[in-house]
Design an enzyme around this catalytic site. Structure first.
Site, short mmCIF file in Angstrom:
data_model
loop_
_atom_site.label_atom_id
_atom_site.label_comp_id
_atom_site.label_asym_id
_atom_site.label_seq_id
_atom_site.Cartn_x
_atom_site.Cartn_y
_atom_site.Cartn_z
N ASP A 36 -5.38 -34.50 31.34
CA ASP A 36 -4.94 -33.38 30.50
C ASP A 36 -3.92 -32.54 31.26
O ASP A 36 -2.86 -32.19 30.74
CB ASP A 36 -6.14 -32.54 30.09
N GLY A 37 -4.22 -32.26 32.52
CA GLY A 37 -3.32 -31.44 33.33
C GLY A 37 -1.99 -32.12 33.62
O GLY A 37 -0.93 -31.50 33.49
#
Length: 148
Positions: A36-37
């Protein structure tokens, strides 16, 4: 065989004395967490380099591409391009039982997005940056999410 781009991982490992870990043992939700990051930073980079703009406008453009429904569309668009190993990672992420519930997405989109993020995390931690970028580029193009 695809070449691997070293990227930031060797520097991080050395600077912070990080141990070598077999990421195949990581929980799919841990892979999704880092995925996600890294996906977010890639999309932010694309958006920012398209021109200077007000932060709220940058945020709106970024949010359109990082939300669960967009990630779901992207993974569906590139599914045929995935190797057997990549499909396994995606499916592990998609099928993982998360304590978090979908807020602004259907459960199907949320689970697909989690699988997509797990795959991005896996590729990032494996140092397969070129593969990760190619899948993102293809997903943006095929799902017609890419800004012109």
């Amino acid at each position: 065989m695809e070449k691997s781009i070293e990227g930031i991982m060797p520097y991080l490992e050395q600077a912070f004395n990080l141990p070598k870990v077999d990421i195949r043992t990581y929980s799919p939700l841990v892979l999704a967490y880092i995925g996600d990051g890294i996906y977010d930073i890639i999309i932010r980079t694309i958006i920012v380099t398209k021109g200077n703009s007000q932060p709220n406008k940058l945020h709106k453009r970024t949010s359109r591409l990082v939300k669960a429904s967009a990630q779901s569309a992207m993974i569906e668009a590139v599914m045929e391009e995935l190797s057997e190993e990549e499909r396994k990672i995606y499916k592990r992420g998609r099928n993982a039982k998360s304590a978090t519930v979908a807020k602004n997405a259907s459960m199907v989109d949320y689970r697909r997005a989690t699988g997509f993020e797990a795959l991005m995390g896996y590729l990032y931690l494996q140092g397969q940056f070129e593969r990760m970028i190619n899948l993102i580029k293809s997903g943006l193009e095929k799902s017609e999410l890419e800004e012109k």
